[in-house]
Design a protein around this motif. Structure first.
Motif, PDB file in Angstrom:
ATOM      1  N   ASP A  60      61.294  50.623  62.795  1.00  0.00           N
ATOM      2  CA  ASP A  60      62.410  51.179  63.568  1.00  0.00           C
ATOM      3  C   ASP A  60      62.600  50.377  64.854  1.00  0.00           C
ATOM      4  OD1 ASP A  60      62.155  53.200  61.696  1.00  0.00           O
ATOM      5  OD2 ASP A  60      62.495  54.796  63.138  1.00  0.00           O
ATOM      6  N   ALA A  61      61.525  50.287  65.609  1.00  0.00           N
ATOM      7  CA  ALA A  61      61.592  49.640  66.918  1.00  0.00           C
ATOM      8  C   ALA A  61      61.831  48.140  66.803  1.00  0.00           C
ATOM      9  CB  ALA A  61      60.307  49.903  67.694  1.00  0.00           C
ATOM     10  N   GLU A  96      54.941  37.634  70.295  1.00  0.00           N
ATOM     11  CA  GLU A  96      53.869  38.225  69.482  1.00  0.00           C
ATOM     12  C   GLU A  96      54.296  38.113  68.026  1.00  0.00           C
ATOM     13  OE1 GLU A  96      50.854  39.636  69.704  1.00  0.00           O
ATOM     14  OE2 GLU A  96      50.776  39.004  71.802  1.00  0.00           O
ATOM     15  N   ALA A  97      53.705  37.193  67.318  1.00  0.00           N
ATOM     16  CA  ALA A  97      54.188  36.919  65.965  1.00  0.00           C
ATOM     17  C   ALA A  97      53.817  38.003  64.956  1.00  0.00           C
ATOM     18  CB  ALA A  97      53.658  35.572  65.486  1.00  0.00           C
ATOM     19  N   LYS A  98      52.807  38.788  65.286  1.00  0.00           N
ATOM     20  CA  LYS A  98      52.324  39.773  64.305  1.00  0.00           C
ATOM     21  C   LYS A  98      53.449  40.709  63.863  1.00  0.00           C
ATOM     22  CE  LYS A  98      48.470  41.657  65.669  1.00  0.00           C
ATOM     23  NZ  LYS A  98      47.708  42.702  66.378  1.00  0.00           N
ATOM     24  N   ARG A  99      54.152  41.283  64.858  1.00  0.00           N
ATOM     25  CA  ARG A  99      55.207  42.233  64.539  1.00  0.00           C
ATOM     26  C   ARG A  99      56.414  41.567  63.896  1.00  0.00           C
ATOM     27  NH1 ARG A  99      54.381  47.064  67.417  1.00  0.00           N
ATOM     28  NH2 ARG A  99      52.206  47.483  66.984  1.00  0.00           N
ATOM     29  N   LEU A 100      56.674  40.359  64.335  1.00  0.00           N
ATOM     30  CA  LEU A 100      57.755  39.583  63.743  1.00  0.00           C
ATOM     31  C   LEU A 100      57.464  39.433  62.253  1.00  0.00           C
ATOM     32  CD1 LEU A 100      60.017  38.625  65.452  1.00  0.00           C
ATOM     33  CD2 LEU A 100      58.689  36.625  66.077  1.00  0.00           C
ATOM     34  N   VAL A 116      63.737  43.053  78.161  1.00  0.00           N
ATOM     35  CA  VAL A 116      62.342  42.643  77.981  1.00  0.00           C
ATOM     36  C   VAL A 116      61.477  43.856  77.643  1.00  0.00           C
ATOM     37  CG1 VAL A 116      60.306  41.767  79.182  1.00  0.00           C
ATOM     38  CG2 VAL A 116      62.496  40.597  79.444  1.00  0.00           C
ATOM     39  N   GLN A 117      61.763  44.970  78.301  1.00  0.00           N
ATOM     40  CA  GLN A 117      60.990  46.182  78.029  1.00  0.00           C
ATOM     41  C   GLN A 117      61.170  46.663  76.592  1.00  0.00           C
ATOM     42  OE1 GLN A 117      61.270  49.218  81.258  1.00  0.00           O
ATOM     43  NE2 GLN A 117      61.982  47.510  82.501  1.00  0.00           N
ATOM     44  N   VAL A 118      62.390  46.505  76.085  1.00  0.00           N
ATOM     45  CA  VAL A 118      62.629  46.895  74.689  1.00  0.00           C
ATOM     46  C   VAL A 118      61.801  46.019  73.751  1.00  0.00           C
ATOM     47  CG1 VAL A 118      64.348  46.987  72.840  1.00  0.00           C
ATOM     48  CG2 VAL A 118      64.935  47.797  75.128  1.00  0.00           C
ATOM     49  N   GLY A 145      56.677  45.614  70.499  1.00  0.00           N
ATOM     50  CA  GLY A 145      55.507  44.784  70.218  1.00  0.00           C
ATOM     51  C   GLY A 145      55.834  43.345  69.892  1.00  0.00           C
ATOM     52  N   LEU A 146      57.066  42.936  70.194  1.00  0.00           N
ATOM     53  CA  LEU A 146      57.480  41.578  69.849  1.00  0.00           C
ATOM     54  C   LEU A 146      57.073  40.556  70.908  1.00  0.00           C
ATOM     55  CD1 LEU A 146      61.008  42.384  68.403  1.00  0.00           C
ATOM     56  CD2 LEU A 146      58.998  41.609  67.136  1.00  0.00           C
ATOM     57  N   VAL A 147      56.816  41.029  72.120  1.00  0.00           N
ATOM     58  CA  VAL A 147      56.327  40.122  73.164  1.00  0.00           C
ATOM     59  C   VAL A 147      55.168  40.784  73.906  1.00  0.00           C
ATOM     60  CG1 VAL A 147      58.642  39.147  73.520  1.00  0.00           C
ATOM     61  CG2 VAL A 147      57.841  40.974  74.997  1.00  0.00           C
ATOM     62  N   SER A 148      54.362  39.949  74.515  1.00  0.00           N
ATOM     63  CA  SER A 148      53.304  40.458  75.380  1.00  0.00           C
ATOM     64  C   SER A 148      53.550  39.889  76.764  1.00  0.00           C
ATOM     65  CB  SER A 148      51.949  39.998  74.864  1.00  0.00           C
ATOM     66  OG  SER A 148      51.904  38.585  74.856  1.00  0.00           O
ATOM     67  N   ARG A 149      53.018  40.560  77.778  1.00  0.00           N
ATOM     68  CA  ARG A 149      53.244  40.050  79.124  1.00  0.00           C
ATOM     69  C   ARG A 149      51.929  39.934  79.865  1.00  0.00           C
ATOM     70  NH1 ARG A 149      57.485  44.196  80.641  1.00  0.00           N
ATOM     71  NH2 ARG A 149      57.945  42.766  82.332  1.00  0.00           N
TER      72      ARG A 149
END
Lengths: 109, 109
Positions: A8-9, A74-78, A51-53, A58-62
């Motif tokens: 969903d996200a 973050e490639a895992k979720r991709l 960016v928060q979305v 889980g698509l990026v980490s900061r």
DNA sequence: CTGTTCTTCAACCATAAGGTTGAGTATCGC
DNA sequence: GCGATACTCAACCTTATGGTTGAAGAACAG
């Protein structure tokens, strides 16, 4: 195993062109919020929300570096999203192959 | 070539779990609106709206058979989305491979 | 310490999304 | 023709989304 609720996200995050541009930029390496915002014709606050979305999906980490927030892909979720799509995209390809083969058989006769 | 404006609609369509269930059902073969709606705990009108979203995104096609609307998966658009994701998912995998190799080199020394 | 830079937060606005119900249109079975 | 079936449409409600501005917090530069 692909988590149904993640999808969903993830897909929702991917549905906005500004966010996809951010991900595209991040594929060339890490970047700060403002450098991601720069090409986007919107306020910094607006970009920050995007960016928060991406982060919630889980698509990026900061990572905080001084006063900057450094984002990374973050490639895992991709990959979760890609795997989900792959199942259907491939299934259909197989079905079409089968159809084609069937037609060939038909032609031979 | 993946159309940027298609992706908006495709990913947005994929972001809803009811619509993903519909696509999953369709991967087993064509189906009518009501048979797709049946497992979904919502009114038929609600399900009909979801079908319209999928159709506008180009993810399904429809064909009228009597009073039924028969839906079928359209793999082309599904593949557009997958291809977009593939680019970034693969890129990152490569980057991680490179990192791993670099670490191995480091370890050898 | 002071001012500037990087970023988030809060409040707000307009519009879109997901759902409902009720009515309307075709089509089938008899 | 008549009632049931398979939808779609229109109107409506609530909540989410994408954007804005203005203010505030934290860290650097001098």
């Amino acid at each position: 195993m692909v988590e149904e609720q993640h999808l969903d996200a993830i897909f929702q995050a991917l549905s906005d062109p500004s966010r996809r541009r951010m991900l595209a930029a991040l594929s060339a390496g890490e970047a700060s919020v403002s450098s991601l915002a720069a090409p986007l014709d919107m306020s910094l606050a607006g970009a920050s929300k995007h960016v928060q979305v991406l982060e919630r999906a889980g698509l990026v980490s900061r990572r905080k570096v001084g006063r900057q927030q450094i984002l990374a892909l973050e490639a895992k979720r991709l990959r979760e999203a890609r795997d989900w799509l792959e199942r259907y995209a491939r299934f259909w390809a197989d079905a079409l192959d089968a159809l084609e083969t069937a037609l060939e058989e038909e032609t031979k006769r």
